[in-house]
Scaffold this active site. Structure first.
Site, PDB file in Angstrom:
ATOM      1  N   CYS A   1     -20.746   3.070  92.188  1.00 19.33           N
ATOM      2  CA  CYS A   1     -20.280   4.444  91.993  1.00 19.33           C
ATOM      3  C   CYS A   1     -21.119   5.402  92.846  1.00 19.33           C
ATOM      4  O   CYS A   1     -21.112   5.306  94.071  1.00 19.33           O
ATOM      5  CB  CYS A   1     -20.282   4.802  90.505  1.00 19.33           C
ATOM      6  SG  CYS A   1     -19.297   6.275  90.126  1.00 19.33           S
TER       7      CYS A   1
ATOM      8  N   HIS B   1     -16.743   1.013  88.583  1.00 16.15           N
ATOM      9  CA  HIS B   1     -17.784   0.438  87.718  1.00 16.15           C
ATOM     10  C   HIS B   1     -17.410  -1.005  87.377  1.00 16.15           C
ATOM     11  O   HIS B   1     -16.592  -1.220  86.482  1.00 16.15           O
ATOM     12  CB  HIS B   1     -17.919   1.256  86.430  1.00 16.15           C
ATOM     13  CG  HIS B   1     -18.582   2.572  86.621  1.00 16.15           C
ATOM     14  ND1 HIS B   1     -19.949   2.729  86.581  1.00 16.15           N
ATOM     15  CD2 HIS B   1     -18.064   3.794  86.884  1.00 16.15           C
ATOM     16  CE1 HIS B   1     -20.247   4.000  86.797  1.00 16.15           C
ATOM     17  NE2 HIS B   1     -19.118   4.663  86.991  1.00 16.15           N
TER      18      HIS B   1
ATOM     19  N   GLU C   1     -19.031  -3.114  85.715  1.00 15.78           N
ATOM     20  CA  GLU C   1     -19.439  -3.424  84.331  1.00 15.78           C
ATOM     21  C   GLU C   1     -18.446  -2.882  83.307  1.00 15.78           C
ATOM     22  O   GLU C   1     -18.514  -3.247  82.132  1.00 15.78           O
ATOM     23  CB  GLU C   1     -20.855  -2.889  84.061  1.00 15.78           C
ATOM     24  CG  GLU C   1     -20.984  -1.401  83.851  1.00 15.78           C
ATOM     25  CD  GLU C   1     -20.985  -0.560  85.115  1.00 15.78           C
ATOM     26  OE1 GLU C   1     -21.240   0.656  84.988  1.00 15.78           O
ATOM     27  OE2 GLU C   1     -20.716  -1.088  86.220  1.00 15.78           O
TER      28      GLU C   1
END
Length: 201
Positions: free
Chosen positions: A79, A181, A183
């Site tokens: 990001c 992202h 994750e």
């Protein structure tokens, strides 16, 4: 061991949890020796470009990141972390980045809702180990108002469409960036992190 640079730019516990799910050891750190001894570095980030650069410079980490990149260590920016790898950002001014990849960062056009928030698909532009088991049009999760512009076409691995082309995955030599992202991107995100880990080894 992967060093996740913990310079106060967002909640990175979820990133560490995702790495552990794909059997990648990591530590949160701002210690220069730990970063130098790590096998790879992840630079995460949410928030403002200038604040992040000020934090990295204040901790003496900008120079360390540049040195480790020059030495060939694998780096991953996530990001805002990806944006910091570029030369300049025009977020509320004109700010110098780490300059590891050619290109700049500009605001997403107001022809679409800003920030770009939510799920979007990846379109692949070239073959890469990063894309092992990542299908075309796989969904990943974005939260950003600025995106890379004026970049080099040969660095572009995958893009997304949102008010124009958004570079989503980039790679220049040993430096990789993901605008989304991983994750927060479910199985696709975990596979991307696993692929990064396999590139390290």
């Amino acid at each position: 061991m992967i060093a996740i640079i913990d310079y106060g730019a967002g909640n990175i516990k979820s990133l560490q949890f995702a790495l552990s799910k794909v059997n990648l050891d990591s530590c949160l750190t701002t210690d220069i020796e730990t970063i130098r001894n790590a096998e790879a570095i992840i630079l995460p980030g949410v928030g403002a470009f200038k604040d992040a650069m000020d934090a990295l410079n204040g901790l003496g980490l900008a120079a360390t990141i540049k040195d480790e990149a020059s030495a060939g260590k694998p780096l991953l920016g996530i990001c805002l972390g990806m944006q910091l790898f570029y030369e300049r950002s025009y977020e509320d001014g004109d700010w110098e980045g780490l300059g590891l990849i050619k290109g700049n960062v500009s605001r997403i056009p107001d022809t679409v809702k800003v920030p770009h928030m939510g799920w979007n698909t990846l379109q692949h532009h070239q073959n890469s180990e990063l894309l092992n088991d990542i299908r075309e049009d796989a969904y990943v999760y974005f939260v950003h108002s600025y995106a890379v512009t004026d970049d080099q076409q040969e660095d572009l691995i995958s893009s997304s469409q949102y008010g124009g082309l958004i570079p989503s995955i980039v790679k220049y030599k040993n430096v990789t960036g993901m605008q989304f992202h991983p994750e927060k991107s479910g199985e696709t995100g975990l596979q991307l992190l696993k692929n990064f880990g396999e590139m390290i080894s």
